[in-house]
Design a protein around this motif. Structure first.
Motif, PDB file in Angstrom:
ATOM      1  N   GLN A  48       0.798  -1.226   0.000  1.00  0.00           N
ATOM      2  CA  GLN A  48       0.000   0.000   0.000  1.00  0.00           C
ATOM      3  C   GLN A  48       0.833   1.281   0.000  1.00  0.00           C
ATOM      4  OE1 GLN A  48      -2.363   0.267   3.609  1.00  0.00           O
ATOM      5  NE2 GLN A  48      -0.799  -0.786   4.802  1.00  0.00           N
ATOM      6  N   HIS A  71      -1.943   4.335  -0.942  1.00  0.00           N
ATOM      7  CA  HIS A  71      -3.030   4.041  -0.014  1.00  0.00           C
ATOM      8  C   HIS A  71      -2.650   4.385   1.426  1.00  0.00           C
ATOM      9  CE1 HIS A  71      -4.500   1.564  -3.390  1.00  0.00           C
ATOM     10  NE2 HIS A  71      -5.680   1.673  -2.823  1.00  0.00           N
ATOM     11  N   PRO A 120      -5.571   4.118  -5.641  1.00  0.00           N
ATOM     12  CA  PRO A 120      -6.765   4.511  -4.874  1.00  0.00           C
ATOM     13  C   PRO A 120      -7.680   5.461  -5.631  1.00  0.00           C
ATOM     14  CG  PRO A 120      -4.836   5.709  -4.097  1.00  0.00           C
ATOM     15  CD  PRO A 120      -4.335   4.726  -5.108  1.00  0.00           C
ATOM     16  N   SER A 133     -16.032   3.286   3.206  1.00  0.00           N
ATOM     17  CA  SER A 133     -14.761   3.538   3.883  1.00  0.00           C
ATOM     18  C   SER A 133     -14.990   4.433   5.097  1.00  0.00           C
ATOM     19  CB  SER A 133     -13.778   4.220   2.927  1.00  0.00           C
ATOM     20  OG  SER A 133     -13.480   3.368   1.851  1.00  0.00           O
TER      21      SER A 133
END
Length: 300
Positions: A79, A84, A124, A218
């Motif tokens: 990530q 991210h 993302p 999220s």
């Protein structure tokens, strides 16, 4: 016609991760046995734990040894390499270049074993089609050297009418394998199904489900469970059967990963699609009742 070809060499069906698909494992399976059991059903897997921490080379070597020679791994990039983490993880790596060096050393074990298919870079929703992000993609491809890489976007701008062909040309010129996303059409933070290939060797499809309401969850404690809670219908899978056949006219292989596992639907949907394509859907796991039903302990 595809049915006249060796489909098992051209279509590779699998799931995201191998630890959470209970329908595939024998009763009483240990965590250490799940990868081997998974490999009885599917010839490819998306390694998603690498998104949270880059595995050691030693661990990669153990996983490579646990599966058959024909088996392949798609490794999801860490990530911190795709933005991210948003600054997290810097205590682990003093700079981004070292993340890449660590990942390259890690996946080299899979490559030496002939079991690395690609490293997947999924960017993302805030990674839009901008010049600075194009430069990041070019630098990323350079730092990954000759390792096969797949690219998936989450920001709709990359496929806007004025940018779509330029996006595909960027992938082709820089050597990216296109990862096509099947996901809810839920605004700028989701992308449409774009049936284009960028590499004659392979194209990738990731089946995220179509849970529109849960896509923007999220921030909720259980956002991951909500987002990927979806079961594809037979009609939807039949549509993808036709699209896969279309894609195989442009690429030699098609890798299909089901990521809709919040409700345990990924393995069922993957096996459904295999049957629709006329392919072997794998064995049934060994259940305790199977042993009792067979009465194998009775003397003949």
């Amino acid at each position: 016609m595809l049915k006249e070809e060796k489909l098992e060499k051209r279509i590779q069906m699998g799931l995201s991760g191998w630890g959470d698909h209970d329908k595939l494992y024998d009763d009483g399976a240990r965590a250490a046995d799940k990868l081997e059991m998974y490999s009885r059903h599917f010839p490819i897997v998306e390694m998603d734990n690498s998104f949270y921490a880059i595995p050691s080379a030693e661990q990669m070597s153990k996983w490579a040894a646990a599966v058959p020679d024909h088996f392949g791994f798609i490794v999801k990039a860490y990530q911190g390499m795709t933005g991210h983490a948003r600054g997290q993880g810097k205590d682990r790596y003093p700079n981004v270049k070292m993340m890449f060096e660590h990942l390259l050393a890690s996946v080299e074990e899979l490559r030496l074993a002939g079991k690395l298919r690609a490293v997947l870079f999924q960017y993302p929703p805030w990674f839009g089609c901008e010049r600075k992000h194009v430069e990041i993609l070019k630098r990323t491809r350079e730092w990954m050297k000759d390792v096969p890489v797949a690219l998936e976007f989450r920001h709709q701008s990359w496929y806007a009418p004025e940018y779509r062909e330029k996006t595909m040309e960027l992938m082709r010129s820089e050597g990216w394998i296109h990862s096509i996303a099947d996901e809810p059409q839920a605004g700028i933070g989701s992308v449409p199904v774009v049936l284009e290939t960028s590499d004659t060797g392979a194209v990738m499809i990731r089946m995220h489900g179509r849970n529109t309401e849960g896509w923007h969850s999220s921030g909720q404690p259980n956002w991951r469970e909500v987002r990927y809670l979806y079961r594809y219908s037979l009609e939807e899978l039949n549509q993808w059967k036709g699209w896969i056949e279309e894609l195989l006219e442009k690429s030699e292989q098609c890798w299909i990963i089901f990521n809709n596992n919040s409700g345990g639907d990924a393995s069922d949907n993957a096996k459904q699609l295999l049957r629709l394509l006329g392919m072997d859907s794998g064995p049934e796991p060994l259940r305790q009742m199977n042993w009792l039903d067979e009465d194998i302990f009775t003397d003949k």
